[in-house]
Write a protein that holds these residues in place. Structure first.
Motif, mmCIF file in Angstrom:
data_model
loop_
_atom_site.group_PDB
_atom_site.id
_atom_site.type_symbol
_atom_site.label_atom_id
_atom_site.label_comp_id
_atom_site.label_asym_id
_atom_site.label_seq_id
_atom_site.Cartn_x
_atom_site.Cartn_y
_atom_site.Cartn_z
ATOM 1 N N GLU A 1 6.894 1.411 -8.768
ATOM 2 C CA GLU A 1 6.626 0.792 -9.783
ATOM 3 C C GLU A 1 7.003 -1.180 -9.457
ATOM 4 O O GLU A 1 5.870 -2.445 -9.743
ATOM 5 C CB GLU A 1 7.378 0.737 -10.709
ATOM 6 N N SER A 2 8.035 -1.322 -8.978
ATOM 7 C CA SER A 2 7.982 -2.966 -8.182
ATOM 8 C C SER A 2 7.290 -3.086 -7.444
ATOM 9 O O SER A 2 6.293 -4.507 -7.479
ATOM 10 C CB SER A 2 8.911 -2.637 -7.551
ATOM 11 N N ASP A 3 6.157 -2.510 -6.567
ATOM 12 C CA ASP A 3 5.217 -2.640 -5.918
ATOM 13 C C ASP A 3 4.067 -2.479 -6.026
ATOM 14 O O ASP A 3 2.503 -3.663 -6.163
ATOM 15 C CB ASP A 3 5.046 -1.711 -5.046
ATOM 16 N N TRP A 4 3.859 -1.877 -7.496
ATOM 17 C CA TRP A 4 2.343 -1.816 -8.711
ATOM 18 C C TRP A 4 2.740 -3.122 -9.336
ATOM 19 O O TRP A 4 1.425 -3.847 -8.933
ATOM 20 C CB TRP A 4 3.127 -0.796 -9.314
ATOM 21 N N GLY B 1 -12.199 -3.459 -4.073
ATOM 22 C CA GLY B 1 -12.962 -3.832 -6.446
ATOM 23 C C GLY B 1 -13.719 -3.148 -6.513
ATOM 24 O O GLY B 1 -14.033 -2.920 -7.712
ATOM 25 N N LEU B 2 -14.344 -2.849 -5.962
ATOM 26 C CA LEU B 2 -16.012 -1.977 -6.362
ATOM 27 C C LEU B 2 -16.224 -0.960 -6.411
ATOM 28 O O LEU B 2 -16.468 0.165 -6.730
ATOM 29 C CB LEU B 2 -17.019 -3.276 -5.160
ATOM 30 N N THR B 3 -15.386 -0.515 -5.121
ATOM 31 C CA THR B 3 -15.388 0.886 -4.194
ATOM 32 C C THR B 3 -13.650 1.658 -4.340
ATOM 33 O O THR B 3 -14.315 3.113 -4.866
ATOM 34 C CB THR B 3 -15.582 1.132 -2.820
ATOM 35 N N GLY B 4 -12.742 0.867 -4.712
ATOM 36 C CA GLY B 4 -11.318 1.784 -4.702
ATOM 37 C C GLY B 4 -11.457 2.341 -3.340
ATOM 38 O O GLY B 4 -11.862 2.304 -2.912
ATOM 39 N N ASN B 5 -9.643 2.562 -2.893
ATOM 40 C CA ASN B 5 -9.416 3.018 -1.808
ATOM 41 C C ASN B 5 -8.452 3.318 -2.075
ATOM 42 O O ASN B 5 -7.598 2.794 -2.652
ATOM 43 C CB ASN B 5 -9.908 1.897 -0.709
ATOM 44 N N ALA B 6 -8.104 5.008 -1.579
ATOM 45 C CA ALA B 6 -6.768 5.726 -1.463
ATOM 46 C C ALA B 6 -5.855 5.031 -0.411
ATOM 47 O O ALA B 6 -5.409 3.660 0.705
ATOM 48 C CB ALA B 6 -7.373 6.966 -0.233
ATOM 49 N N GLY B 7 -4.637 4.995 -1.172
ATOM 50 C CA GLY B 7 -3.755 4.319 -0.974
ATOM 51 C C GLY B 7 -3.247 3.076 -1.194
ATOM 52 O O GLY B 7 -2.534 1.945 -1.521
ATOM 53 N N GLN B 8 -4.404 2.826 -2.081
ATOM 54 C CA GLN B 8 -4.881 1.231 -2.499
ATOM 55 C C GLN B 8 -4.908 0.885 -4.254
ATOM 56 O O GLN B 8 -5.521 0.305 -4.483
ATOM 57 C CB GLN B 8 -5.502 0.737 -2.040
ATOM 58 N N ASP C 1 0.687 -1.536 -0.205
ATOM 59 C CA ASP C 1 0.192 -0.313 0.234
ATOM 60 C C ASP C 1 0.951 1.696 0.219
ATOM 61 O O ASP C 1 1.542 1.028 1.142
ATOM 62 C CB ASP C 1 -0.759 -0.006 1.046
ATOM 63 N N ASN C 2 0.091 2.458 -0.071
ATOM 64 C CA ASN C 2 0.633 3.499 -0.687
ATOM 65 C C ASN C 2 0.384 4.324 -1.325
ATOM 66 O O ASN C 2 -0.661 3.783 -2.371
ATOM 67 C CB ASN C 2 2.275 3.801 -1.128
ATOM 68 N N LEU C 3 -0.204 5.960 -0.976
ATOM 69 C CA LEU C 3 -0.736 6.586 -2.070
ATOM 70 C C LEU C 3 0.392 6.918 -4.077
ATOM 71 O O LEU C 3 1.324 6.513 -3.851
ATOM 72 C CB LEU C 3 -0.643 8.533 -2.127
ATOM 73 N N LEU C 4 -0.426 6.686 -4.562
ATOM 74 C CA LEU C 4 0.057 6.735 -5.689
ATOM 75 C C LEU C 4 1.491 7.469 -6.380
ATOM 76 O O LEU C 4 2.157 7.437 -6.783
ATOM 77 C CB LEU C 4 -0.861 7.204 -6.963
#
Length: 247
Positions: free
Chosen positions: A104-107, A145-152, A96-99
């Motif tokens: 890139e490795s964590d993505w 996956g339905l709502t989104g979540n900040a930091g994820q 997890d982290n803000l965009l």
């Protein structure tokens, strides 16, 4: 024992939701392949919980993001059990982290395990399911996956991708009596929630009408239902188990 004679593979089933799913499917009669990535001791605990109760289980180490390892795991299952009827794509990780700060490795790591891993496993099980003209594929998505979540962003994208994969495979495989569904858990009691402060728990529960966290066993019950004969006319669906959070 409605799953007597069936064989199920549950990825990431050494602990948490995956372990609960493996144990519940075994309780209903299925032989279980317990997949794990690194914690052999935890995987053996899952196997022991099943065999001590009179079930059949084996532990298999494989990184689901690696197609060669998945293919080798599938070969081992077929050698041991002779068939594979139920696939539960549960393996998942978070980074997890803000965009702006998300490496890139964590993505890549999250998408590779959570989404590509499901693709690898689904592809590997198709031959025995198509041959048998029967199968159940159950993908463990998430409410994020339905709502989104900040930091994820990475985790939410992977879990949303699982829903798209679920619906596409359901259309591809329905004519062969293979159903493909997803279960989207909300806040579930796991190692992560155990470490939260009471203040953080209360914040998380503020939007949950049932005003409690769910339990891994409640996710397992939904999965077991979808794996059984009684769910034979359900495919391409997302079963949300979140205490009403996203209704």
């Amino acid at each position: 024992m409605e799953l007597e004679g069936r064989v199920a593979m549950v990825t990431g089933s050494s602990r948490g939701i995956g372990r609960a799913i493996a144990i519940e499917l075994a309780r209903r009669g299925a032989a279980i392949a317990v997949n794990y990535a690194g914690n052999a001791a935890a995987a053996q605990e899952t196997v022991a919980a099943i065999t001590d109760a009179g079930g059949r289980a084996m532990a298999i180490q494989a990184d689901v993001a690696d197609q060669e390892q998945v293919d080798a795991m599938m070969k081992q299952i077929l050698n041991e059990y002779g068939r594979l009827d139920i696939l539960v794509n549960n393996a998942g990780i978070t980074r997890d982290n803000l965009l702006p700060r998300l490496r890139e490795s964590d993505w890549d790591a999250v998408l590779n395990v959570n989404l590509k891993g499901a693709y690898n496993c689904a592809k590997a099980v198709m031959r025995p399911m198509l041959k048998a003209r029967w199968g159940r594929v159950i993908n463990i998505s998430s409410v994020v996956g339905l709502t989104g979540n900040a930091g994820q962003a990475n985790y939410a994208a992977a879990k949303a991708g699982l829903i798209g994969l679920t619906k596409s495979l359901a259309r591809e495989l329905g004519s062969r009596s293979i159903t493909v569904n997803a279960v989207a858990p909300g806040y579930i009691m796991t190692d992560m929630t155990d470490g939260l402060t009471e203040e953080n728990k209360n914040k998380m529960l503020a939007g949950v009408p049932l005003n409690r966290f769910g339990y891994p066993e409640e996710i397992a019950s939904a999965v077991a239902f979808l794996a059984g004969e009684g769910a034979g006319y359900i495919t391409g669906q997302v079963i949300v188990v979140d205490g009403g959070m996203t209704m």
